[in-house]
Design a protein around this motif. Sequence first.
Motif, PDB file in Angstrom:
ATOM      1  N   SER A 170       0.845  -1.211   0.000  1.00 26.57           N
ATOM      2  CA  SER A 170       0.000   0.000   0.000  1.00 26.57           C
ATOM      3  C   SER A 170       0.870   1.247   0.000  1.00 26.57           C
ATOM      4  O   SER A 170       0.536   2.250  -0.643  1.00 26.57           O
ATOM      5  N   THR A 184      -4.224  -3.550   4.726  1.00 25.29           N
ATOM      6  CA  THR A 184      -5.324  -3.468   3.759  1.00 25.29           C
ATOM      7  C   THR A 184      -6.344  -4.562   4.062  1.00 25.29           C
ATOM      8  O   THR A 184      -5.982  -5.675   4.436  1.00 25.29           O
ATOM      9  N   ASP A 214      -4.300  -3.096  -5.178  1.00 24.62           N
ATOM     10  CA  ASP A 214      -3.375  -3.259  -4.058  1.00 24.62           C
ATOM     11  C   ASP A 214      -4.010  -4.287  -3.113  1.00 24.62           C
ATOM     12  O   ASP A 214      -4.954  -3.970  -2.395  1.00 24.62           O
ATOM     13  N   THR A 215      -3.513  -5.525  -3.160  1.00 21.37           N
ATOM     14  CA  THR A 215      -4.180  -6.604  -2.414  1.00 21.37           C
ATOM     15  C   THR A 215      -3.733  -6.632  -0.954  1.00 21.37           C
ATOM     16  O   THR A 215      -2.714  -6.052  -0.587  1.00 21.37           O
TER      17      THR A 215
HETATM   18 MG    MG Z   1      -1.739  -2.884   2.252  1.00 21.38          MG
END
Ligand code: MG
Length: 169
Positions: free
Chosen positions: A20, A38, A61-62
Motif C-alpha cells: 500500500s 489493507t 493493491d491486495t
Molecule cells: Mg496494504
Amino acid sequence: MSKTHSYKLVLLGESAVGKSSITLRFVRNEFTESQEPTIGAAFLARNITCQDYTVRFEIWDTAGQERYHSLAPMYYRGAPAAVVVYDVTDRNSYEKAKKWVQQLKEEQRETTTIALAGNKRDLPNHKVTIQEAQEYAVAEGLIFHETSALSNYGITELFKELADKLPKK
Ligand code: MG
Ligand code: GTP
C-alpha cells in the motif's frame, strides 16, 4: 493527443512489506508510518506519460494477511502486470514473494510482465542482498528494483520500466 494504453496491475506479497505504501507513493506521492493493513484490496489509478503515448495503471493493491490469500486470484485474473513485493529486512517475505511469482506463472498466463520489488531499502540489516534478488529476477525474467516508499527510492523507475515493457496493442 497521444494514445493511452490501460493496464490492470496487481500488487502481491506478504503483509506489511509495503504494497500500500508503494502504491500511495506512486499514485499520490504520500507516505505514512501508520499505514493500516489493507482489508480485501484497494483500487487506485495513475497515468504516466511516456515518449509518444500514455500508460494508465489500474492498480489493485491486495491484502497480504493470510486470511485474504484465497482472494488474490480475483485480483490478478486478467492482469497483464504484477508487482510482487518483499521486505529486504525479512527473508521470509522474500520466500513468499518467490511463491507468488511461481503461482502467477503457473495459473496466470495473461500476466506477461512481472516486477519484483525489494522494499524498505532505507532500513539497515538487509537479509536479502541485491545480488541474490537480481540473479533470481534475471533467471525468471522479472523486472527488479530495490525500493523505499519512505524515501521515495526506485518506485518511479519500477513503474516506468513496467510501462516500457508491457506489450502495446
Ligand atoms: Mg496494504
Ligand atoms: P498489507 O496491506 O497488510 O498486505 O500490508 P502492506 O504490504 O500494504 O504494507 P503497508 O504499506 O501497510 O506498510 C506496512 C508498514 O511498513 C507501515 O508501517 C509502513 O509505514 C511501513 N513501510 C512501508 N514501506 C516502507 C519503506 O519503504 N521503509 C520503511 N522504513 N517502512 C515502510
